[in-house]
Design a protein around this motif. Structure first.
Motif, PDB file in Angstrom:
ATOM      1  N   ASP A 241      -4.914   0.310  -6.987  1.00 56.00           N
ATOM      2  CA  ASP A 241      -6.342   0.569  -6.768  1.00 56.00           C
ATOM      3  C   ASP A 241      -6.795   1.808  -7.540  1.00 56.00           C
ATOM      4  O   ASP A 241      -7.655   2.554  -7.101  1.00 56.00           O
ATOM      5  N   ASP A 242      -6.188   2.029  -8.718  1.00 50.61           N
ATOM      6  CA  ASP A 242      -6.520   3.194  -9.544  1.00 50.61           C
ATOM      7  C   ASP A 242      -8.020   3.232  -9.812  1.00 50.61           C
ATOM      8  O   ASP A 242      -8.644   2.207 -10.093  1.00 50.61           O
ATOM      9  N   GLY A 243      -8.588   4.426  -9.706  1.00 48.01           N
ATOM     10  CA  GLY A 243     -10.039   4.581  -9.837  1.00 48.01           C
ATOM     11  C   GLY A 243     -10.565   4.359 -11.243  1.00 48.01           C
ATOM     12  O   GLY A 243     -11.740   4.040 -11.419  1.00 48.01           O
ATOM     13  N   GLU A 244      -9.731   4.530 -12.257  1.00 47.34           N
ATOM     14  CA  GLU A 244     -10.229   4.407 -13.634  1.00 47.34           C
ATOM     15  C   GLU A 244     -10.378   2.925 -14.002  1.00 47.34           C
ATOM     16  O   GLU A 244      -9.418   2.162 -13.911  1.00 47.34           O
ATOM     17  N   PRO A 245     -11.575   2.525 -14.410  1.00 51.25           N
ATOM     18  CA  PRO A 245     -11.791   1.105 -14.694  1.00 51.25           C
ATOM     19  C   PRO A 245     -10.801   0.568 -15.730  1.00 51.25           C
ATOM     20  O   PRO A 245     -10.606   1.176 -16.777  1.00 51.25           O
TER      21      PRO A 245
ATOM     22  N   ARG B   5      -7.640   0.487 -15.841  1.00 48.26           N
ATOM     23  CA  ARG B   5      -6.293   1.062 -15.979  1.00 48.26           C
ATOM     24  C   ARG B   5      -5.247   0.218 -15.251  1.00 48.26           C
ATOM     25  O   ARG B   5      -4.206  -0.127 -15.822  1.00 48.26           O
TER      26      ARG B   5
ATOM     27  N   SER C  88       0.840  -1.196   0.000  1.00 50.86           N
ATOM     28  CA  SER C  88       0.000   0.000   0.000  1.00 50.86           C
ATOM     29  C   SER C  88       0.880   1.252   0.000  1.00 50.86           C
ATOM     30  O   SER C  88       1.870   1.322   0.723  1.00 50.86           O
TER      31      SER C  88
END
Ligand SMILES: [Zn+2]
Lengths: 520, 241
Positions: free
Chosen positions: B214-218, B220, B194
Motif C-alpha cells: 500500500d505504498d503511498g507513491e503512485p 511504486r 499486512s
C-alpha cells in the motif's frame, strides 16, 4: 550603405511586402517584423522586393500569359498522382568539410501541394551510467557526485536517473520517441514554400512537411537514422553530433544525443559594462567587445577586407543601453543612449562589417532589475539576430537532412580549432553551398550559396531556418519531379497567371509580388 | 582557450545575458594527467595532480574537487601516463571529410599535450587505458545489503555482499525501487500479509529501504510487484554474489 540591405526601406515597406514563405506566427513589433522579413527572404531578395515595389507596377507582355495547352499539360501531370522516391541522399552532392549526405524518403502530392520528407529513425537507448555503475564518457563528474551522496538510497535514486526504463516501451522511452517528433517536425516544417517556376505550371506549389517515424531500432529495420540517446537527467548536458556514414547510403547515419530533447546552447546574447557616468568602452570590456565583433562580424570576401561575402547572412545586431538606477532619470536615459552609440562606434572602428546597416541602437535609461549602483546595470546588451538559444536536437537533424555546419571557429565559438580538426573557418564554403546555388527565388534568380560564419541560423549557432536550409528538401523535390522544374521559393500563382517577375523592366528578380501588383 | 564557449553554453535556455568569469584549464602546476573534450555544444574534462588531487568539470568551466587519490593510486596513474609518453602531439582520425560537430580532446601528460582530433574514435589505447584505470580506481567500494523479498507466498532473505548493480537478477527490482515515476501494469501478484513489505533492503551501514503493497507513491508498489513476479525468488541461492 548597400541597396540590398536598407533597414529604412524595410521599415517603410514592410506592410506592402508580402512574405512569400509561410510565417505561421507573424511577428508584431517593428523589431521582430524587420527580423522576420530579413530571415524569410534574405537581404538580397528583400532589397529586390523593395525596389520592385518602388519601381511601380509593370505591364505584362502577351507571351508571359500561360496558354490553355501549357496549363492542360501541367494538369495532366498533376493528375498522375504522387511522385516519390526512397532513400535519397541529396546532401551527397555537397563537398568538403563536414559533408552530411542525409537520408530520407520524399513524396510530392500535387493535389495537396505538399512535399513530405519521411525519415525513419531507429532508436538505440544508451544508459548514461550503466547498471554496473560505469559512466559514459563525459559523465564522470555526475558519477562522482552520485557516489558522494550521503546515503545509499539517495545514491541509488540518483544513479537511476541515468538508466532507461526496463522494456521496449518503458514510459521514458515512449516519451523520448514522441518528444523527438514534437521537437523536430514543426520546427523544420512549413518554414518556406516552393512553386514550379515553369510557364503554365506555376500554380503547382509545395509546402514542406517533415514526418519523422521514430521507433525502437529493433522495429525499424530500414531506418535512415540510428539515434543513440544517452539517458541523463534534464539538468545534465553531454553535447551531440551526427556520424553521416557513406555519401550515397541513406541508411547509415548515426546521431549521438542525450535523452534531453530540450538541450540547447546560447551564443547570441552578450553585454559590455561601463564605469559610473561613463559611456566610453573601457579596458577589459574592449577585449570582450572585440571577441563579439570577431565572432559575429560576418564572412568577408577575404579576411579583414571589410567587404561582406555575397553569401553572408549579415545578421542584424541590436544594442540596448542601460544605466543604473542611481542619479537623474533624464541623464540616465541619455547615458544609456550614449553607451549604445559608443558600442556601435567601437564596432564600426574595429572590423564589424556593414555596421551602419546592421546595427540598431537604443537606450532604455534606468535598469529596474537590480537598483543601486551595480556594475551589470551599467551595460549595453548586444543581441545577435534572433538572440535565441539553439536546440541541439534541431541542429543535429539539419545534419541528418544533409546539411553541413555553418558556424566557424571564432573567439566565442570553438576558438582555436581548425578545418583540419573538423571545425570550419570564417568564410569557408558550407558543404551545402552548391545545393543552395541550385535554388532560385520567385523571380528565378539563383540564391548566392552558404558560407560558414556564426549567425542566428539553425546550422550556425542560432535557431532560424532560412531558405538555404531547405536546400536538400529542394534537391529531393527536384529529383522526384524530374524532368519538370525548376522549383522556386515562393507561393504558387493562380492558373492563368504569368510567372512572378515576368513583368516590366528591372523586375525579373522580384521574389514574390502580390498578385494584384502584376496587372494582366 | 575554449573557455568562453563553455561559459556561454551555461546560459542555455535561460535567456540571461550574464557571463560568468571563466576558470583556467588543465595547464596548472603539478598536473600529472588532464583531459578536456568536446565541441562547441559541450565540453567536459578532468585532471589528476601529482599530490593526488582530483578535479572534474562538465559544461560549466569551473573545476570541482572530489576525494583525492591515494599515493599508491597516483603511482598507478603515473605509470599509465609514462606508457603514453611516445604518443605524437596530434592524432588525426583520418575521416574524410571529418563528420559534423566532431569532438576533439586535449590530453595533458605531465605538461606535454596530445590532441586527438576525432574523439573518441581516434583515441589511442594508451590514453584510453589511463581513463579506464581512473574509472576503475574511482569505483565506489560495494555497499553490502540484505534483501527480504516477498515471493508471493513467503518472504525470502538474500545476501548481496557486492554492489547491487553487479547482480543481474536484481536489475528489474532495483529499477522498480529507485527509478522516478514508476509505472507498470498492475500485476495479479498476491499481496503479502499486512505489515510485511513487498521488499525490504538493509544496507551494511544500517540504512533501510522498504516498499509496501500500500505504498503511498503512485505506481511504486505495482512496479515492484511486476518486478517480483518476474523471478522465482525462492529458488535463488541465499547469497547472490
Ligand atoms: Zn553541427
Amino acid at each position: 550603405m548597400t541597396p540590398e540591405h536598407n533597414p529604412g526601406e524595410q521599415r517603410e515597406e514592410q506592410t506592402a511586402a508580402r512574405v512569400p514563405d509561410v510565417a505561421p506566427d507573424v511577428p508584431q513589433s517593428t523589431h521582430d517584423r524587420l527580423l522576420g522579413l530579413q530571415q524569410q527572404v534574405g537581404n538580397a531578395a528583400f532589397g529586390r522586393m523593395v525596389s520592385r515595389w518602388k519601381a511601380g507596377k509593370a505591364i505584362l507582355a502577351r507571351e508571359d500569359i500561360p496558354t490553355e495547352a501549357e496549363i492542360a499539360e501541367a494538369e495532366a501531370w498533376a493528375a498522375e498522382g504522387k511522385k516519390s522516391s526512397k532513400d535519397l541522399t541529396p546532401g551527397a552532392g555537397g563537398a568538403g568539410l563536414n559533408n552530411a549526405p542525409g537520408g530520407f524518403d520524399a513524396e510530392y502530392d500535387p493535389k495537396l501541394g505538399e512535399l513530405t520528407i519521411i525519415m525513419r529513425c531507429g532508436v538505440e537507448f544508451v544508459d548514461g551510467i550503466s547498471k554496473a555503475g560505469v559512466a559514459r564518457k563525459g559523465l564522470e563528474k555526475e558519477l562522482e557526485k552520485a557516489n558522494a551522496l550521503p546515503t545509499e538510497i539517495e545514491r541509488q535514486q540518483r544513479l537511476a536517473l541515468f538508466r532507461w526504463g526496463d522494456g521496449e516501451d518503458a514510459v521514458d522511452k515512449t516519451t523520448f520517441r514522441t518528444d523527438v517528433e514534437k521537437e523536430v517536425e514543426p520546427f523544420w516544417s512549413g518554414k518556406h514554400q516552393f512553386f514550379m517556376r515553369k510557364k503554365g505550371w506555376s500554380w503547382l506549389g509545395a509546402t514542406v512537411k517533415v514526418d519523422l517515424k521514430v521507433d525502437n531500432k529493433s522495429r525499424v529495420p530500414d531506418a535512415h537514422l540510428t539515434m543513440k540517446p544517452v539517458k541523463v537527467p534534464d539538468t545534465v548536458s553531454l553535447g551531440a553530433n551526427v556520424e553521416p556514414g557513406g555519401a550515397t547510403n541513406a541508411r547509415d547515419q548515426v546521431m549521438n544525443v542525450t535523452s534531453n530533447v530540450h538541450a540547447s546552447g546560447s551564443f547570441l546574447n552578450h553585454f559590455v559594462t561601463f564605469d559610473v557616468g561613463k559611456s566610453d568602452v573601457k579596458p577589459g570590456q574592449d577585449t570582450k567587445l572585440q571577441n563579439v565583433i570577431d565572432t559575429f562580424k560576418g564572412a568577408e570576401t577575404s579576411a579583414g577586407s571589410g567587404v561582406a561575402d555575397a553569401r553572408s547572412i549579415q545578421t542584424p545586431v541590436f544594442l540596448t543601453g542601460h544605466a543604473s538606477k542611481t542619479g537623474n532619470a533624464a541623464f540616465n536615459q541619455k547615458l544609456s543612449e550614449d553607451r549604445a552609440r559608443s558600442v556601435e562606434k567601437f564596432m564600426k572602428e574595429h572590423g564589424f562589417v556593414n555596421t551602419e546597416v546592421r546595427t540598431a541602437e537604443m537606450g532604455v535609461g534606468d535598469t529596474e532589475a537590480t537598483g543601486g549602483e551595480v556594475e551589470n546595470d551599467r551595460r549595453v546588451d548586444i543581441q545577435i539576430g534572433s538572440g535565441n538559444s539553439q536546440n541541439t536536437l534541431r541542429h543535429e537533424f539539419g545534419h541528418a537532412f544533409g546539411l553541413g555546419d555553418e558556424y566557424a571557429s571564432t573567439p566565442l565559438v570553438s576558438p582555436g580549432q581548425t578545418p583540419a580538426q573538423g571545425t570550419p573557418a570564417m568564410g569557408d564554403t558550407a558543404t551545402h553551398d552548391n545545393l543552395v546555388k541550385n535554388m532560385v527565388d520567385a523571380g528565378g534568380t539563383p540564391l548566392k550559396g552558404a558560407v560558414c560564419e556564426p549567425t542566428d541560423s539553425i546550422m550556425s549557432v542560432g535557431d532560424v531556418v532560412r531558405p538555404q536550409h531547405y536546400a536538400t528538401f529542394h534537391a529531393s523535390l527536384t529529383k522526384i519531379t524530374e524532368p519538370h522544374g525548376p522549383w522556386a521559393l515562393g507561393s504558387p500563382t493562380a492558373k492563368n497567371e504569368a510567372l512572378p517577375g515576368s513583368a516590366g523592366t528591372g523586375a525579373t528578380t522580384a521574389p514574390a509580388p502580390e498578385p494584384d501588383a502584376v496587372p494582366v | 582557450m575554449r573557455w568562453l564557449a563553455c561559459a556561454l553554453i551555461l546560459l542555455a535556455g535561460c535567456g540571461s545575458a550574464s557571463e560568468t568569469p571563466v576558470a583556467e584549464p588543465a595547464r596548472e602546476a603539478g598536473v600529472l594527467f588532464a583531459y578536456e573534450v568536446g565541441n562547441h555544444l559541450h565540453r567536459y574534462g578532468g585532471r589528476v595532480f601529482e599530490d593526488g588531487r582530483y578535479e572534474l568539470f562538465s559544461g560549466e568551466p569551473d573545476w570541482e574537487t572530489f576525494e583525492p587519490f591515494t599515493p599508491d593510486q597516483v603511482e598507478q596513474i603515473a605509470a599509465a601516463v609514462d606508457k603514453a609518453e611516445s604518443l605524437p602531439g596530434e592524432i588525426k582520425g583520418g575521416s574524410d571529410p571529418i563528420p559534423p560537430d566532431t569532438a576533439r580532446a586535449t590530453f595533458t601528460l605531465r605538461g606535454r599535450e596530445v590532441v586527438v582530433d576525432e574523439y573518441p574514435q581516434a583515441s589511442p589505447p594508451e590514453l584510453e587505458a589511463i581513463l579506464e584505470l581512473i574509472a576503475r580506481l574511482r569505483k565506489k567500494p560495494p555497499v553490502a545489503s540484505t534483501w527480504e523479498v516477498w515471493t508471493g507466498s513467503e518472504t525470502v532473505k538474500l545476501q548481496v555482499p557486492c554492489d547491487m548493480g553487479d547482480v543481474a537478477v536484481l536489475a528489474d527490482l532495483r529499477d522498480a525501487l529507485f527509478m522516478p515515476s514508476p509505472s507498470a501494469t498492475a500485476s495479479r501478484f498476491p499481496d503479502p500479509p499486512s505489515g510485511t513489505p513487498l521488499v525490504r533492503i538493509e544496507f551494511a551501514d544500517g540504512e533501510t529501504h522498504a516498499v509496501a503493497a500500500d505504498d503511498g507513491e503512485p505506481g511504486r508498489a505495482d512496479a515492484v510487484k511486476a518486478a517480483l513476479a518476474g523471478t522465482d525468488w525462492a529458488k535463488l541461492p541465499p547469497r547472490l554474489c
